[in-house]
Design an enzyme around this catalytic site. Structure first.
Site, short mmCIF file in Angstrom:
data_model
loop_
_atom_site.label_atom_id
_atom_site.label_comp_id
_atom_site.label_asym_id
_atom_site.label_seq_id
_atom_site.Cartn_x
_atom_site.Cartn_y
_atom_site.Cartn_z
CG ASP A 78 49.36 52.84 34.04
OD1 ASP A 78 49.80 53.41 33.15
OD2 ASP A 78 49.67 52.33 35.18
CD GLU A 136 55.22 54.35 35.04
OE1 GLU A 136 56.29 54.40 35.59
OE2 GLU A 136 54.18 54.96 35.26
CD GLU A 137 51.60 55.93 37.65
OE1 GLU A 137 52.40 55.92 38.82
OE2 GLU A 137 51.51 57.38 37.12
NE ARG A 175 72.02 63.24 34.87
CZ ARG A 175 72.39 63.95 35.46
NH1 ARG A 175 71.88 65.00 35.95
NH2 ARG A 175 73.67 63.81 35.72
CG HIS A 361 51.62 60.22 41.53
ND1 HIS A 361 52.03 58.76 41.94
CD2 HIS A 361 51.85 60.12 40.12
CE1 HIS A 361 52.56 58.35 40.92
NE2 HIS A 361 52.53 59.11 39.85
#
Length: 391
Positions: A78, A136-137, A175, A361
């Protein structure tokens, strides 16, 4: 042909796919054309496709001739409600919408990996599931609906890549344990008593109350939460008032809370509620607080993270795969990792020499497209290491 050799051949195609998507972005929950594009490519590769999974999600299944584990690889697809301010041939052609976070590159990278793995189908001892996720956003996001529709059924391990401009191209970061924060949101309406700007004693000024709240909420991190545990409370928007001589009856605050541990997450929410109540009481105002729990923290599994380090160092070099710092951004890949073992990693996509320095963004966001090739190869070889053996 090895993954590295074949994906280098496919690299121009991946760039073409990415630029097509960059010119034609679609917002969260609206990715109909993007999903159709992805499904068409997967079918061309001979991969079984399931459409409309958890919304506009697309799932590709590639089964080998021998039994073995099922490896899932995920990309989000998206875009964001931001006007593209870049001057380039592939700038967004949709007003007010652009790929400002690299999801177009994620799709291209995973399509490249899918094509190479499809060409290696006869060698697979197991299967690969390619997950192209919408939304996802925008919370509540696309991962949870895809999971409800069965996208993780039978999956033994999952990997996801994020192109990341704060890291230089050519390097990979991850990580074990927490890597990205829980991302919660609060919306706060302060209700006072409006009136004339020259007669403030007859009013309850919501702007004054809200201003105190912006400051008071900052004391939660500095004075109420454990200082050795990372956390953030940010007020991102403040709206109130209609005229220079009018006391505003209502003001609105909108903000976010970022934490890595559930204990701090709970404490932050409780303190926001208490500080809001007490501040409003002091000024005789009332309030409405809407507190939304967003994505949980992204917590990588130790064994799968070690696999990313091993595979990444083998193909890119010992000095190119590094331990990531904690990142306060959120990601709904967290929902997958709550259910199956896996690892989320970052592929550097910034390049100061090319002027690719805009943050995610941002209206001038872009990536060094070489990162697409690197992400594609790492995803492909993580699956191959599980299902074929070292290439």
């Amino acid at each position: 042909m090895s993954a590295g050799e074949r994906l280098l051949e496919l690299y121009p195609d991946m760039i073409g796919w990415r630029r097509h998507l960059h010119r034609n972005p679609e917002l969260s929950y609206q990715e109909e054309r993007t999903a159709a594009f992805i499904a068409q490519k997967l079918e061309q590769f001979g991969i079984k496709v399931t459409r409309n999974v958890g919304g506009y999600g697309v799932v590709g299944d590639l089964d080998g001739p021998k039994a073995g584990p099922r490896v899932a690889l995920r990309a989000d697809m998206d875009a964001l409600p931001i006007q593209d301010e870049k001057s380039c041939a592939y700038a967004s052609e949709v007003p007010g919408v652009m790929h400002a976070c690299g999801h177009d590159g994620h799709v291209a990278a995973l399509l490249g990996a899918a094509q190479w793995l499809a060409e290696k189908r006869d060698l697979l001892a197991g299967s690969v599931r390619f997950i192209f996720q919408p939304a996802e956003e925008l919370s509540p996001g696309g991962a949870a609906p895809m999971i409800r529709d069965g996208v993780l059924d039978g999956v033994d391990v999952i990997y996801g890549a994020h192109l990341w401009t704060p890291f230089p191209v050519g390097e990979v970061y991850t990580r074990s344990g927490p890597i990205m924060a829980a991302a919660d949101e609060f919306m706060l309406e302060i209700i006072g008593r409006g009136g004339h700007g020259g007669l403030p004693h007859e009013t309850v000024d919501s702007l004054v109350v809200a201003s105190h709240l912006v400051i008071n909420l900052q004391s939660i991190v500095s004075r109420n939460l454990n200082p050795v545990e990372p956390s953030v409370i940010s007020v991102g928007s403040f709206h109130g008032g209609t005229g220079f001589n009018v006391i505003a009856e209502r003001s609105l605050l909108n903000g976010t809370v970022r934490t890595f541990k559930q204990e701090l997450r709970d404490q932050a929410q409780a303190r926001i509620e208490k500080v809001t109540e007490d501040t409003c009481s002091m000024f005789e105002a009332t309030y409405r607080l809407d507190y939304k729990l967003g994505y949980p923290p992204v917590i990588n599994h130790a064994r799968e993270t070690e696999q990313v380090f091993e595979t990444g160092k083998r193909i890119f070099g010992e000095d190119k795969v590094k331990e990531a710092p904690l990142i306060m951004a959120g990601e709904d890949f967290s929902f997958y990792l709550e259910r199956v073992p896996g690892c989320f990693f970052f592929v550097g996509a910034g390049n100061a020499g090319k002027g690719i320095t805009a943050p995610h963004h941002h209206p001038r966001f872009d990536i060094d497209e070489q990162a697409i090739l690197q992400a594609s190869r790492l995803l492909a070889e993580l699956a191959a290491d599980k299902l074929i053996g070292t290439n």
